[in-house]
Design an enzyme around this catalytic site. Structure first.
Site, short mmCIF file in Angstrom:
data_model
loop_
_atom_site.label_atom_id
_atom_site.label_comp_id
_atom_site.label_asym_id
_atom_site.label_seq_id
_atom_site.Cartn_x
_atom_site.Cartn_y
_atom_site.Cartn_z
N ASP A 311 0.84 -1.20 0.00
CA ASP A 311 0.00 0.00 0.00
C ASP A 311 0.87 1.25 0.00
O ASP A 311 0.65 2.18 0.76
CB ASP A 311 -0.94 -0.01 1.22
CG ASP A 311 -2.04 1.03 1.11
OD1 ASP A 311 -2.23 1.59 0.01
OD2 ASP A 311 -2.71 1.30 2.13
N ARG A 315 0.12 9.16 0.77
CA ARG A 315 -0.61 9.30 2.04
C ARG A 315 0.03 8.48 3.16
O ARG A 315 -0.18 8.74 4.34
CB ARG A 315 -2.08 8.89 1.85
CG ARG A 315 -2.26 7.42 1.51
CD ARG A 315 -3.69 6.98 1.28
NE ARG A 315 -3.71 5.61 0.77
CZ ARG A 315 -3.59 5.27 -0.49
NH1 ARG A 315 -3.46 6.21 -1.40
NH2 ARG A 315 -3.60 4.01 -0.88
N ASN A 316 0.80 7.45 2.78
CA ASN A 316 1.48 6.60 3.76
C ASN A 316 2.94 6.97 3.95
O ASN A 316 3.72 6.18 4.50
CB ASN A 316 1.36 5.12 3.37
CG ASN A 316 -0.03 4.58 3.65
OD1 ASN A 316 -0.70 5.04 4.56
ND2 ASN A 316 -0.48 3.62 2.86
N ASP A 329 3.17 2.37 7.98
CA ASP A 329 2.24 1.25 7.75
C ASP A 329 2.86 0.11 6.97
O ASP A 329 2.17 -0.69 6.35
CB ASP A 329 0.96 1.73 7.03
CG ASP A 329 0.01 2.43 7.99
OD1 ASP A 329 0.36 2.51 9.18
OD2 ASP A 329 -1.05 2.89 7.56
#
Length: 451
Positions: A311, A315-316, A329
């Site tokens: 992922d 945004r991560n 994450d």
């Protein structure tokens, strides 16, 4: 622990007692967890804080060791006392010999969706129906709980509506207590030492808030659903094995009201918001390259550990107070992506082969996502594939469509993006090769460029 990795915030374990410290030194016992506060003036000396007492003082690097990584073990359980779907008579047999306060929890066979708390008291087993109502659990319609972990914690301290406080869990065969294993390895933190601050986000699996732990600013992800928390536990153990300047660092875990994952605090938020709120006038090409290289180095480290993120997206990526980009994450991304239903997958960032039924995730599918992340970075946080639906993205990409270069993006950087988006995963570059090229770009950009 390699000395070069001992940065402020690193937590370590005392190898022996040091109970008679000299002036300025820290007292501790074997097994105590200490947090590095700053590098000392002498060779191999560090200023550290004791995680239990809060005292600070000097320690010698030779007297402490790295906290142990926790082996990824499917038998590790947040609820070792949960026995699943067993009958009342089976529960009674498991609770022999009947010590007061010995307990287990089972699924209710008579009332599907509910649970039963089975407690041994005065040589009998009492079965308390746990009703699931309005997303909460209750025994007496007075005291309500978000999950079974909460409920058990409460009744271990309070008698409440049951005959006796819960004293001792009857562990399911083959289950290991996550609490014991986390504590033994030095990763279990104390809820009493955490000061909760304001919410900084609401993730798919729970709230994220800032806080302070033993004087250190931290970020905390709280997962209340016990089933989800159990799924995250295995991924959190992955985080205990990893340490790199471009990965958000795990500080520890708290087991209270579900699972709290405590990480270092990243003051400047995620990369998307950082870029959108500042724009071209503040953030120059050199800084964009620096962020891109930071992320690439974090991913190269994961690649070396044969770990797949799944992922990777802007945004991560979180930005520290000193503007270092770090991947977050990375230990948690595998939760809920093993299903053949890929509705939850981030389509715009996911490689074509990973979107198919077989879901072929690999380091090379992470490289595809990294290409999209580069596009986000050089477009200052724009949403990829602007104005296209997810269905259109899947169909067009499958037939060879690739995004155009963002405005003012250096052609060499756009060429890197395109190399990440090769249809054949084997033709995509490794993160190591991408790092080499980005370092070259950064040198070419020149020290005098805007940053």
């Amino acid at each position: 622990m390699a000395t070069k990795n001992w940065v402020p915030g690193t937590q370590c374990v005392a190898k022996s007692d040091h109970t008679k410290p000299k002036a300025g030194e820290l007292a501790y016992r074997k097994g105590d967890i200490l947090t590095i506060v700053e590098i000392g003036t002498g060779k191999g000396l560090y200023r550290a804080r004791h995680n239990k007492t809060g005292d600070e003082g000097l320690i010698s690097a030779g007297n402490v060791r790295e906290r142990e990584a926790i082996r990824v073990d499917p038998s590790l359980s947040l609820m070792p006392w949960f026995h699943g779907k067993i009958s009342g008579p089976e529960a009674v047999n498991k609770l022999r010999p009947m010590e007061d306060g010995l307990f287990l929890v089972r699924e209710s066979i008579r009332h599907p969706g509910d649970y039963v708390l089975c407690v041994s008291f005065q040589k009998e087993v009492i079965h308390y129906r746990v009703i699931y109502k309005d997303n909460k659990l209750t025994i007496d319609s007075t005291q309500y709980f978000y999950n079974l972990i909460d409920m058990i914690e409460f009744y271990m301290k309070n008698k409440g509506a049951i005959a006796t406080t819960l004293q001792k869990p009857k562990q399911k065969e083959g289950a290991k207590s996550a609490k014991e294993e986390l504590s033994k390895a030095g990763w279990l933190l104390d809820i009493e030492k955490l000061t909760q601050g304001q919410s900084i986000g609401e993730g798919e699996f729970g709230a994220v808030y800032e806080g302070e732990y033993m004087g250190q600013k931290v970020a905390v992800k709280n997962i209340k659903c016990d089933v989800t928390a159990q799924a995250f536990l295995e991924e959190t153990t992955v985080m205990t094995k990893l340490q790199h300047p471009n990965l958000v660092r795990l500080l520890g875990v708290i087991l209270h009201n579900g699972l709290h994952i405590v990480t270092e605090f990243m003051a400047k938020g995620n990369l998307v918001n950082f870029l959108r709120t500042r724009g071209r006038s503040v953030v120059g090409t050199r800084q964009l390259l620096r962020f891109s290289l930071d992320v690439c180095e974090g991913m190269e480290y994961l690649e070396s550990k044969k770990l797949v993120h799944r992922d990777l997206a802007a945004r991560n990526i979180l930005i520290s107070s000193d503007s270092v980009a770090k991947v977050s994450d990375f230990g948690l991304a595998k939760v809920d992506t093993k299903t053949s239903d890929n509705a939850k997958l981030p389509v715009k960032w996911t490689a074509p082969e990973a979107l198919k039924k077989e879901q072929k995730f690999s380091t090379r599918s992470d490289v595809w996502s990294y290409g999209v992340l580069l596009w986000e970075t050089f477009s200052y946080g724009r949403q990829p594939y602007p104005k296209m639906s997810l269905k259109e993205v899947k169909e067009k990409v499958e037939h060879g469509y690739r995004m155009e270069a963002p405005d003012d993006c250096p052609p060499s950087v756009y060429a890197l993006m395109r190399s990440c988006w090769e249809s054949d995963p084997g033709k995509r570059p490794s993160f190591r090769k991408l790092r080499d090229k980005l370092e070259k770009e950064l040198r070419a950009c020149g020290a005098g460029a805007a940053s």
